[in-house]
Design an enzyme around this catalytic site. Structure first.
Site, PDB file in Angstrom:
ATOM      1  N   GLU A   1      28.909 -32.084  62.487  1.00 29.69           N
ATOM      2  CA  GLU A   1      29.495 -31.981  62.876  1.00 29.69           C
ATOM      3  C   GLU A   1      30.495 -32.171  63.325  1.00 29.69           C
ATOM      4  OE1 GLU A   1      29.724 -28.473  63.707  1.00 29.69           O
ATOM      5  OE2 GLU A   1      27.752 -28.304  61.980  1.00 29.69           O
TER       6      GLU A   1
ATOM      7  N   SER B   1     -23.193   1.032  70.659  1.00 29.36           N
ATOM      8  CA  SER B   1     -24.304   0.660  70.609  1.00 29.36           C
ATOM      9  C   SER B   1     -24.189  -0.263  71.707  1.00 29.36           C
ATOM     10  CB  SER B   1     -25.881   0.480  69.812  1.00 29.36           C
ATOM     11  OG  SER B   1     -25.878   1.439  69.793  1.00 29.36           O
TER      12      SER B   1
END
Length: 787
Positions: free
Chosen positions: A156, A422
């Site tokens: 960069e 249940s």
């Protein structure tokens, strides 16, 4: 004056008043005839300048100027370049002054605070996830892998450590490269300029923004060191996939800290800065790796790495990242973020959230669900599953909200509410025990009707007279329905809420079969009250919240002193009854070798939902299987896929631990404060089943006076031991509707404690074909229900 040089156009004086240029023969004074200083000045003929004469009345033309050739052309080019450069400098200075004047005073410039990060850790301190705008914590430059800053600088801004915020050589190089290639290849912005843009400016490409970017870059270079600028850049730059900063990107793409990335991974991260979305390894891993190789070459050219290191890095291609965060831990992270505002308010600084999650258990839980789904899910039409595992204090040790977080971030363990089937029955049975019944109270398992409702057993078979322990082990719907009418739905709801169910429950008879929707987490938390001996276990995942440096505690949970919600006797009896579910009932697939375990299966209508919730002395775990759209599975019951996944997880979770018995050790206990009962175990038998050579105990006492006193009066001592227990209001003894008053001597004439073959309310006990004529008599149930 006489002593000065002459001009070609000079007009000499004449005696006759005529212009001397009209006649060349007219008399005129020569230089020697002129008088200077009182004497004549004479010059020699040789020093007299020669002049060519022009015709009278014509001006003399100046000699033509020479062009100078090539040298002259270059001279003019240089001249005009200087002129234009001066004007350009004036124009640039004007623009800088103009746009700079529109900025705030430099004395007010300050680095904006980085958005706060929430670091979420497991019980061992390891990071589970980061949440916040950035997605990761900020790291000091020296804490990062050294390859990261080297890779960023190499690709960069190779002159980062030599320029002063703006790099003229870099701009020129980028200009030439872009000009020769015909399109934008390189950018001329330095890392400092990029940081200035990210910190202060919008991404708009305007002249004003570029000028302000340069001014801010110069200010940053003057105020901070190069390393400080680079650290700020690396902690704020965007790497795609909502990851800002190298720590967030590293965890997003490699599932590791930026402290630990290798050379190849660092090169990949540095390559993302150019085009984070397009080069993301989650979107296009080939493009990301190709760009990483360009970064590696740049690092080698600038001497950061050797050829051998580059070859090694290129051979270590990072694995393809998922398009979204993966791992069950992110369900926990989302849950934490949902709860934080209610605990500490808005997050305004970096914080650390210590959770109760055990990362080892978390991975085992996720793997157990994945294995079962991969093996049997497709053929049984089961696409999703969830799991919650908590300890006796309510601390969540593992939570899986779905099959794959990368595919769906919806937390089915916490946010989804389904019918428990249940698996809700233990609350019905516990309420019945609080009313004075015991595991050996006998009920009739037969076709029944309650109003317009005709509950049936799952296998549509009936067992006749059974104890409560057997009814729970076999999950008999008819007995559960009778118990709800015996207790009253309101009493069942009160007990369920007391144990930890927070969802709204409907006060109807069908609540016995789990028709009111609850979440898996609250259901599992309520079961923990059985496991720990009767104390409320509030599910919680956040243990403590501190500032990032640990200097200030913002929150710490207070679940270390829970209230008692069940008596010890009822908790022990319920544990013994639910052991029968696993040992000899519907949950046989959940057996854990060497460990006592208890639990309950649950299956909703048409197998839309299947659950198993169970516990050992260490953990209470709930498992759900189903489909998000409610599509029925292929005969999947709670004792099938959920019980198998539960068993797989619990075996792994208990590996290496010494077996410990459940609370009550699996024995049925008599309530020491109930009338007529001794403070001794009733029997030491397998819960719900009769052992060979031992007759199943019959409920005692059978005297109606004792029964009524146990139901309507009870003992104030029992209530004082656990004041959260539901009240037992006395009910008026009434005969069934249409039947006159019945004297107490006629109550329960069959001498049986419980229903026996008496007529329950709402024609309970009738066959499905229609009512059956029975003797007209009044039972204890008639008295309780006001019939």
């Amino acid at each position: 004056m006489a002593g000065r040089g002459r001009s070609h156009d000079r007009i000499e004086p004449s005696f006759n008043g005529r212009d001397s240029r009209d006649d060349d023969d007219d008399f005129a004074l020569d230089a020697e005839d002129r008088v200077a200083g009182g004497r004549s000045v004479k010059r020699s003929a040789s020093s007299k300048p020669s002049r060519s004469r022009q015709p009278a009345g014509r001006k003399r033309r100046p000699p033509p100027r020479e062009s100078g050739g090539l040298f002259g052309f270059i001279h003019r080019i240089v001249y005009w370049c200087i002129v234009l450069g001066i004007w350009a400098g004036i124009g640039v200075a004007g623009l800088v002054f103009y746009y700079g004047s529109r900025m705030p005073s430099a004395s007010t410039w300050a680095i904006p605070d980085r958005p706060p990060n929430v670091k979420i850790t497991a019980v061992d301190g390891s990071v589970m996830a980061n949440r916040g705008t950035t997605g990761g914590e900020a790291l000091a430059l020296e804490d990062m892998s050294p390859y990261i800053p080297e890779a960023i600088v190499a690709i960069e801004d190779r002159r980062f450590y030599s320029h002063y915020g703006v790099d003229p050589l870099g701009l020129a190089r980028a200009f030439v490269t872009n000009l020769t290639s015909g399109h934008m290849v390189q950018g001329g912005s330095t890392l400092t300029q990029q940081l200035a843009k990210n910190l202060f400016l919008s991404p708009d490409r305007t002249l004003e923004r570029k000028v302000q970017e340069v001014l801010l870059a110069l200010w940053l270079e003057q105020k901070y060191t190069k390393d400080q600028i680079l650290a700020m850049y690396l902690n704020r730059v965007f790497f795609g996939s909502n990851a800002y900063g190298v720590e967030a990107a590293s965890r997003r793409y490699f599932n590791k800290s930026a402290r630990d990335v290798n050379l190849g991974e660092a090169a990949l991260l540095a390559g993302l800065v150019k085009a984070p979305s397009r080069l993301s390894p989650a979107r296009d891993p080939e493009a990301a790796n190709a760009r990483a190789q360009v970064v590696l070459q740049a690092m080698r050219d600038q001497g950061y790495v050797t050829d051998d290191e580059v070859k090694t890095a290129m051979s270590q291609t990072p694995a393809k990242a998922k398009r979204y965060w993966s791992g069950a831990g992110h369900y926990v992270a989302d849950m934490v973020m949902d709860e934080l505002p209610g605990l500490i308010g808005d997050v305004k600084e970096d914080i650390v959230v210590d959770t109760t999650i055990d990362k080892t258990l978390e991975k085992r839980a996720e793997q157990s669900l994945t294995d079962v789904l991969n093996k049997d899910g497709a053929k049984l039409d089961a696409s999703q599953a969830a799991l919650v595992s908590i300890d006796g204090t309510g601390a969540i040790r593992a939570l899986v909200g779905g099959r794959d977080y990368a595919d769906s971030q919806f937390n089915r363990a916490v946010k989804a509410k389904r019918q428990p089937g249940s698996s809700f029955k233990p609350f019905v049975y516990a309420a019945a025990l609080e009313k004075g019944l015991t595991p050996f109270s006998v009920f009739n398992d037969a076709p029944i009707r309650i109003g317009d409702w005709t509950p049936e057993n799952y296998e549509k078979k009936y067992n006749g007279q059974v104890t409560l322990a057997t009814a729970l082990a076999k999950s008999l719907n008819t007995v559960a329905a009778q118990l709800v009418m015996y207790d009253g739905p309101d009493q069942v709801i009160k007990l369920a809420h007391r144990l930890g169910i927070e969802s709204e429950l409907q006060p109807n008879a069908s609540i016995a079969l789990g028709t009111s929707e609850v979440s898996l987490m609250e259901l599992t938390g309520a079961y923990a009250a059985f496991m720990n001996g009767g104390y409320k276990a509030t599910p919680h995942v956040i243990r403590r919240v501190t500032t990032a440096d640990g200097s200030k505690v913002l929150y710490e949970n207070t679940y270390d002193n829970p209230p008692r919600v069940l008596s010890e006797t009822i908790a022990a009896n319920m544990n013994a009854m639910m052991m029968g579910v696993i040992d000899q009932g519907t949950g046989k697939s959940a057996k854990i070798p060497g460990w006592q375990a208890a639990g309950k299966t649950g299956t909703t209508q048409n197998s839309r939902d299947a659950l198993f919730v169970g516990f050992t002395s260490n953990l209470t775990t709930g498992v759900w299987f189903g489909n998000d759209d409610g599509k029925p599975m292929k005969k999947v019951t709670g004792g099938g896929l959920p019980a198998k996944a539960w068993q797989t997880f619990m075996v792994a979770a208990h590996k290496g631990l010494s077996p410990a018995p459940l609370f009550g050790s699996g024995q049925f206990m008599a309530d020491p404060v109930s009338p007529g009962n001794a403070d001794q175990p009733i029997a030491s038998v397998e819960p719900g089943m009769q052992q060979p050579g031992m007759q199943q105990p019959v409920e005692e006492p059978s005297a109606i006076g004792s029964i009524i006193s146990g139901v309507f009066g009870g003992s104030s001592e029992a209530e004082s031991r656990y004041p959260q227990a539901p009240s037992r209001p006395a009910r008026q003894q009434l005969a069934p509707v249409g039947r006159g008053p019945v004297p107490p001597s006629d109550v329960a004439e069959d001498g049986r404690y419980g229903y026996g073959d008496a007529v329950p309310p709402g024609e309970v006990g009738d066959t499905l074909e229609g009512p059956v004529e029975r003797p007209r008599r009044t039972t204890l149930l008639d008295l309780i229900m006001g019939q």
